[in-house]
Enzyme design. Structure first.
Site, PDB file in Angstrom:
ATOM      1  N   ASP A  67     -67.261 -21.933 -11.795  1.00 14.52           N
ATOM      2  CA  ASP A  67     -67.801 -21.200 -13.550  1.00 14.52           C
ATOM      3  C   ASP A  67     -66.551 -20.871 -14.053  1.00 14.52           C
ATOM      4  OD1 ASP A  67     -68.672 -19.614 -15.485  1.00 14.52           O
ATOM      5  OD2 ASP A  67     -70.165 -18.695 -14.200  1.00 14.52           O
ATOM      6  N   ASP A  69     -81.489 -28.196 -14.295  1.00 12.86           N
ATOM      7  CA  ASP A  69     -82.280 -26.579 -14.019  1.00 12.86           C
ATOM      8  C   ASP A  69     -83.683 -26.283 -13.725  1.00 12.86           C
ATOM      9  OD1 ASP A  69     -79.828 -25.222 -14.149  1.00 12.86           O
ATOM     10  OD2 ASP A  69     -79.888 -25.404 -15.908  1.00 12.86           O
ATOM     11  N   GLU A  94     -70.428 -30.319 -24.278  1.00 15.06           N
ATOM     12  CA  GLU A  94     -71.586 -29.784 -24.327  1.00 15.06           C
ATOM     13  C   GLU A  94     -71.915 -28.998 -25.225  1.00 15.06           C
ATOM     14  OE1 GLU A  94     -72.002 -27.117 -20.604  1.00 15.06           O
ATOM     15  OE2 GLU A  94     -74.404 -27.446 -20.697  1.00 15.06           O
ATOM     16  N   HIS A 134     -78.388 -27.716 -10.656  1.00 12.73           N
ATOM     17  CA  HIS A 134     -78.159 -26.384 -10.085  1.00 12.73           C
ATOM     18  C   HIS A 134     -78.316 -25.282  -8.917  1.00 12.73           C
ATOM     19  CE1 HIS A 134     -74.368 -26.707 -12.953  1.00 12.73           C
ATOM     20  NE2 HIS A 134     -74.989 -27.428 -14.055  1.00 12.73           N
TER      21      HIS A 134
HETATM   22  P1  5GP Z   1     -75.571 -21.764  -9.516  1.00 14.57           P
HETATM   23  O1  5GP Z   1     -74.355 -22.349  -9.482  1.00 14.57           O
HETATM   24  O2  5GP Z   1     -75.675 -20.470  -9.607  1.00 14.57           O
HETATM   25  O3  5GP Z   1     -76.307 -22.670  -8.498  1.00 14.57           O
HETATM   26  O4  5GP Z   1     -76.320 -21.817 -11.062  1.00 14.57           O
HETATM   27  C1  5GP Z   1     -76.611 -20.966 -12.300  1.00 14.57           C
HETATM   28  C2  5GP Z   1     -75.224 -21.613 -12.460  1.00 14.57           C
HETATM   29  O5  5GP Z   1     -75.206 -22.956 -13.418  1.00 14.57           O
HETATM   30  C3  5GP Z   1     -74.819 -20.887 -13.765  1.00 14.57           C
HETATM   31  O6  5GP Z   1     -74.594 -19.530 -13.662  1.00 14.57           O
HETATM   32  C4  5GP Z   1     -74.232 -21.733 -14.736  1.00 14.57           C
HETATM   33  O7  5GP Z   1     -72.491 -21.794 -14.151  1.00 14.57           O
HETATM   34  C5  5GP Z   1     -74.117 -23.509 -14.797  1.00 14.57           C
HETATM   35  N1  5GP Z   1     -75.102 -23.834 -15.316  1.00 14.57           N
HETATM   36  C6  5GP Z   1     -76.589 -24.335 -15.501  1.00 14.57           C
HETATM   37  N2  5GP Z   1     -76.915 -24.978 -16.411  1.00 14.57           N
HETATM   38  C7  5GP Z   1     -75.474 -25.236 -17.396  1.00 14.57           C
HETATM   39  C8  5GP Z   1     -75.363 -25.538 -18.129  1.00 14.57           C
HETATM   40  O8  5GP Z   1     -76.553 -26.469 -18.256  1.00 14.57           O
HETATM   41  N3  5GP Z   1     -74.293 -25.687 -18.854  1.00 14.57           N
HETATM   42  C9  5GP Z   1     -73.622 -25.158 -18.488  1.00 14.57           C
HETATM   43  N4  5GP Z   1     -72.893 -25.559 -18.379  1.00 14.57           N
HETATM   44  N5  5GP Z   1     -73.724 -24.568 -16.696  1.00 14.57           N
HETATM   45  C10 5GP Z   1     -74.740 -24.405 -16.466  1.00 14.57           C
END
Ligand code: 5GP
Length: 348
Positions: A142, A288, A205, A20
């Site tokens: 999301d 992450d 998850e 992510h």
């Molecule tokens: P972005 O999409 O803003 O680049 O990265 C952060 C977003 O990725 C978080 O707000 C969340 O929606 C998603 N995310 C990051 N790590 C996880 C995880 O371990 N599980 C889930 N379900 N979503 C994650």
């Protein structure tokens, strides 16, 4: 970052399929963003989870909210995306699928379209600079934002799939797994699949999501994120496992993320073991790397140390990940060739 992996793991050519964007921002890049916005008073302990620390999953999602406050302009997105790509390349990653949720910030002029354009611009910029890595993008939904936003996101992803020189290859479903229900998102996911976008879905998850997982596996997705509670030993079911194995759906496994987010009690009990022993396509990923203070080399080393994999087995694991990428066959062939060329130098 907590540790540095041994040379073998850093030199090992690797494929990263579950990263992510905003969770992958390093300490150094975070420092630069924080300097741009001192008025926010955000400190490093609010954006990363250090060695030996654990947080609840809910606390992890709070961390993303803090990062989103910091990274909220096109300039920020361009900087974090180019830095993240270069860091993966420096860690020996040869192919990266980056995923991110398009965001809107009215006060800075960021909108979902220019968000995606900026990430694509970062990928192109790194290519022009000759960074040794192939990068593709997955547009993320999301789940917290519901069915309408999910459908809009799919349409956006479809547009970019057609217009961005093959850089947008799929869709991710992520976000707080305790919020919302997958059934509401099925029409959007089905449309994406019909339109040719590959699907990587966060599944099981957290515990007790059997019904949702059954439903989403019916699509079926092209890859699964985490899948922590799919198998019967942890409250999943044989029927879920059978669906995954019958369709040969690769699983993206993120060890440190699951330990620090406390969905798995310790490394030795990580479900990597279950799927790997089955001979099922299992891909080690970071999730992450910024938030969980790790990198892909360390994740491979942790898997090897925990589950007793020798260098040959680790090599096979990294090479097998090529089969699971969303980019077309021609790129898979190029990557396999790269692995063959590097083998004598890395596997001594
Ligand atoms: P972005 O999409 O803003 O680049 O990265 C952060 C977003 O990725 C978080 O707000 C969340 O929606 C998603 N995310 C990051 N790590 C996880 C995880 O371990 N599980 C889930 N379900 N979503 C994650």
């Amino acid at each position: 970052m907590d540790n540095v992996a041994d040379d073998f793991y850093r030199e090992l050519p690797k494929v990263e399929l579950h990263a992510h964007l905003n969770g992958s921002v390093s300490f150094q890049t975070m420092e630069k963003v924080m300097k741009r916005k001192p008025h926010l008073n955000i400190e490093h302990h609010m954006t990363a989870i250090g060695k030996g620390q654990r947080r609840s999953l809910d606390e992890c999602f709070q961390v993303f909210k803090v990062i989103h406050q910091l990274v909220d302009t096109q300039e920020d997105i361009l900087m974090v995306a180019t830095d993240v790509i270069k860091e993966f390349a420096a860690d020996g990653v040869k192919y990266l699928e980056l995923r991110s949720t398009p965001r809107e910030e009215t006060k800075t002029g960021l909108n979902k379209k220019n968000y995606v354009e900026t990430v694509i611009g970062a990928i192109q910029q790194c290519k022009e600079e000759g960074v040794d890595i192939d990068v593709r993008f997955l547009v993320a939904i999301d789940r917290r934002n519901g069915s309408e936003v999910a459908m809009e996101t799919v349409k956006l992803a479809e547009d970019f799939m057609l217009s961005a020189d093959g850089l947008v290859v799929g869709l991710d479903l992520s976000g707080d797994p305790t919020v919302g229900h997958g059934k509401d998102l099925l029409p959007a996911l089905q449309r994406a699949k019909n339109g040719g976008l590959k699907l990587s879905l966060h599944l099981s998850e957290v515990a007790s999501q059997l019904e949702e997982s059954e439903l989403l596996l019916g699509l079926p997705p092209d890859r699964i994120g985490h899948g922590t509670f799919l198998h019967p030993d942890v409250g999943g079911s044989q029927s879920l496992v059978d669906k995954v194995t019958k369709n040969n759906i690769p699983i993206e496994l993120c060890l440190t993320s699951n330990i620090k987010g406390q969905t798995v009690p310790c490394y030795s009990q990580h479900h990597f073991k279950y799927w790997y022993q089955l001979g099922h396509p299992s891909v080690i990923c970071t999730d992450d790397k910024g938030v969980f203070s790790t990198d892909l080399s360390q994740e491979y080393q942790l898997a090897a140390a925990t589950f007793g994999l020798d260098q040959q087995a680790v090599w096979a694991l990294s090479k097998q990940a090529i089969d699971c990428i969303f980019a077309p066959e021609a790129l898979k062939q190029q990557l396999r060739q790269k692995w063959t060329e590097l083998q004598p130098r890395v596997l001594k």
